[in-house]
Motif scaffolding. Sequence first.
Motif, short mmCIF file in Angstrom:
data_model
loop_
_atom_site.label_atom_id
_atom_site.label_comp_id
_atom_site.label_asym_id
_atom_site.label_seq_id
_atom_site.Cartn_x
_atom_site.Cartn_y
_atom_site.Cartn_z
N VAL A 120 0.86 -1.19 0.00
CA VAL A 120 0.00 0.00 0.00
C VAL A 120 0.89 1.23 0.00
N LEU A 121 0.64 2.13 -0.95
CA LEU A 121 1.48 3.31 -1.13
C LEU A 121 0.63 4.58 -1.07
N GLY A 122 1.25 5.71 -0.74
CA GLY A 122 0.53 6.98 -0.78
C GLY A 122 0.54 7.69 0.55
N THR A 123 -0.65 8.18 0.97
CA THR A 123 -0.78 8.92 2.23
C THR A 123 -1.92 8.32 3.04
N GLN A 124 -1.95 8.65 4.32
CA GLN A 124 -2.99 8.15 5.21
C GLN A 124 -4.37 8.40 4.62
N SER A 125 -5.25 7.40 4.65
CA SER A 125 -6.57 7.52 4.04
C SER A 125 -7.51 8.32 4.94
N TYR A 126 -8.75 8.48 4.50
CA TYR A 126 -9.73 9.40 5.11
C TYR A 126 -10.12 9.03 6.54
N GLY A 127 -10.34 7.73 6.78
CA GLY A 127 -10.74 7.30 8.11
C GLY A 127 -12.23 7.15 8.31
N LYS A 128 -12.96 6.86 7.22
CA LYS A 128 -14.40 6.64 7.33
C LYS A 128 -14.65 5.15 7.56
N GLY A 129 -14.93 4.81 8.80
CA GLY A 129 -15.12 3.41 9.14
C GLY A 129 -16.53 3.09 9.57
N THR A 130 -17.51 3.82 9.05
CA THR A 130 -18.91 3.57 9.43
C THR A 130 -19.70 3.03 8.25
N VAL A 131 -20.77 2.28 8.59
CA VAL A 131 -21.60 1.63 7.59
C VAL A 131 -22.95 2.34 7.54
N GLN A 132 -23.38 2.72 6.34
CA GLN A 132 -24.69 3.34 6.18
C GLN A 132 -25.64 2.42 5.42
N SER A 133 -26.89 2.44 5.84
CA SER A 133 -27.95 1.74 5.12
C SER A 133 -28.84 2.79 4.46
N ALA A 134 -29.14 2.60 3.18
CA ALA A 134 -30.03 3.51 2.46
C ALA A 134 -31.47 3.02 2.66
N ILE A 135 -32.29 3.82 3.33
CA ILE A 135 -33.65 3.40 3.69
C ILE A 135 -34.67 4.36 3.10
N ASP A 136 -35.64 3.79 2.39
CA ASP A 136 -36.75 4.57 1.86
C ASP A 136 -37.59 5.06 3.04
N MET A 137 -37.77 6.38 3.14
CA MET A 137 -38.48 6.95 4.29
C MET A 137 -39.94 6.51 4.35
N SER A 138 -40.50 6.06 3.25
CA SER A 138 -41.91 5.64 3.27
C SER A 138 -42.11 4.46 4.23
N LYS A 149 -20.31 -0.27 12.08
CA LYS A 149 -18.93 0.21 12.03
C LYS A 149 -18.05 -0.88 11.40
N PHE A 150 -17.12 -0.47 10.53
CA PHE A 150 -16.21 -1.41 9.87
C PHE A 150 -15.01 -1.71 10.77
N TYR A 151 -14.54 -2.95 10.68
CA TYR A 151 -13.30 -3.35 11.34
C TYR A 151 -12.51 -4.23 10.37
N ARG A 152 -11.20 -4.05 10.38
CA ARG A 152 -10.35 -4.89 9.55
C ARG A 152 -10.30 -6.31 10.14
N VAL A 153 -9.77 -7.23 9.38
CA VAL A 153 -9.70 -8.62 9.87
C VAL A 153 -8.80 -8.73 11.09
#
Length: 711
Positions: free
Chosen positions: A491-509, A547-551
């Motif tokens: 893995v190369l580059g710079t530290q990533s964003y840090g978004k480790g949350t899971v969203q569910s898309a829910i129809d408000m109806s 929330k996401f967790y690595r292995v």
Amino acid sequence: MFKNIVFGLALISFIACGSKPRVSLDEEALQLKPSAQHEVIAAEVANLLENYSYKKVPMTDSLSQIVFTNLLKSMDQGRNYLLQSDIDDFRQFENTISQDFRKGDLSAPFYIFNVYSQRYLEAMEYALTQVDAPHDFDVEEKYVAYREKLPYFKDDTELKDQWRKRVKYDLLNLRLTSTDKDSVDVEKHKETLRKRYKNLVSQAKQTNSNDAFQLIMSALTDAVDPHTTYYNPSFAQAFNESMSNTFEGIGARLMMENEMVTIKEVIAGGPAFKDKSLNVDDRIIGVAQGDGEFDDIIGWRLDAAVAKIKGPKNTIVRLKVIPAGQELTAQPKIIALKRDKIVIEEESAKKEIKQVKGEDGKTYKVGLIKLPKFYIDFEAYRRRDPNYKSTTKDVRLILDSLRQENVDAVVLDLRNNGGGSLQEAIELTGLFIDKGPIVQVRDVRDRVEVDNDNDPGVVWDGPFGVLINRFSASASEIFAGAIQDYGRGIVLGTQSYGKGTVQSAIDMSRFISATNKLLLKAKGLDKDPDTPNGAPEFGQINITMGKFYRVTGSSTQHKGVIPDISFPTQYSAERFGESSEPSALPWDQIKPSSFAAVADLTNVKDQLTAIHESRMEKSPEYAYLLEDIEEFQKLDSIQEISLNQEKLKEEREKTRAKNRARINKGLELRGLPLWKEGEPQPKTDFDFILDESLNVMTDYIRLGQTKLAKN
């Protein structure tokens, strides 16, 4: 400001607003009110956030204060419109605004929005009076365009002085950026500016209650969690189309110019492209469905016009068009197009083969795959359409072709990839490992589910690298983290964003009660004719449910993924990424999954780092990168602009000379011809980080990692 809002449905309110005292507004200003549907939705969203989201945040005084701050920032972040007296007035709602959401009472945020709208229109109208006012371009005075770090205006006199300077700056800018022939054409500049401000006024006056509602709901959801978002129907449709990289329509990108819908791009492969009858800058003045009557759409809001033009695949839309360059009095042409599914290819995975000379003098072939996001056409997938579009299917085909072209290594470029489909992140990882867990997800009940790649075999087992940066987020971090944890690549580059949350898309109806639906239906407010085809009628909420967790058990939240080979970056963690979000969840960890690493690359990484750092010590291009970062960080200070014509001209000449010297230094480092005065600016999108990452991959190949074996 208003032009950046995606608009939704227009409804009439029948639920009474709250009875709190209000300062009266100018009768001619916008006085928007929440609809009954808005109030029902607001109450249900507050209920979801309190009782069902991952954080379960109560609607308290402290949350109200954050919502209040968010609302002010979302409207007037640059502090160019509101007075301190307005802020003082608004403070009556500072500790109660979130509790009002729970009751479906939107009177306070709508009041704030209406005051802001009035101030905005007043500023634009005053700016128009200053276009013809005398301006002395020889006196020395300063203008600050973006005032976020400055106080709100203490009174109307201070606000007007800011807008006098704004108009003066705009006129001065037109003088200095015009050709020699036009630079003294004062009347031409004034007319340009009049049109600009009148257009802003026209757009502002088209603002409706749905625009206000979208902004207000974002202030609430952002206070709870930066990734929980309510989308009105139009926003929801746009989000879902973005996730699938497809939409149904004529295949054209549209903008509003001078109150007319204007073609700005014809998308390759779409109906408009195949028909060859529409061109850039054509203006659409009328729309008809099939053989129906034309609707005149001049002056319409862009979202309403787009809703008429888009539609289901295989349906016919007729357009009344004024060709580019012709006067409005010209005879319009009638164009009939059959709508189709459009694939947004520029946001799909793409390949390139790079020839890279290694330290040993040999030339290596490295396959580069650029992936802007993790996409899947969910609708086609659910229909079991074998031709559904997805990231994994596209990358699999690319890997097959790269193998046939005998590349020595593959690099997947995930820079600026903000994520997308979790399913695709898991399946894509499976192309590079045999079988095993990819990511763990902890839900609102603290239950942990392990998502596995169950597909045996790999598509690419050679040297592999993943390139990330501060804006690689979510699904990108799941993929990069899994590759790193399995020892499957570098893995190369710079530290990533840090978004480790899971969203569910829910129809408000799903959450609107049967009683409320019946009430809305009885008043004729359950459906809106301007709601796009296929859009959820009550909108959609993307709510954090896990929330996401690595292995390894480590969360990607806040910390993100730390590269094996790191590069410096101008994007600090304090100002960019999840760690800069006040409402973000913290980092934590859980038990690791049971997984078998492909290889232990610890020693290899140490060797690669040593070779890389040695190369950087001697690299003038690396020094050039560090200078760029230093210049970027200077831009954080308050920028004052001189309104003295000669001084501003001199400053711009210095900036141009500095820019030219900077570009020429980059060209010289690469052995390219220098940019001379009078010539067009040369292409300068040099990518040192990519170039050095490819060099690291050749080092990786030389270190004997042609085939990865389990240790």
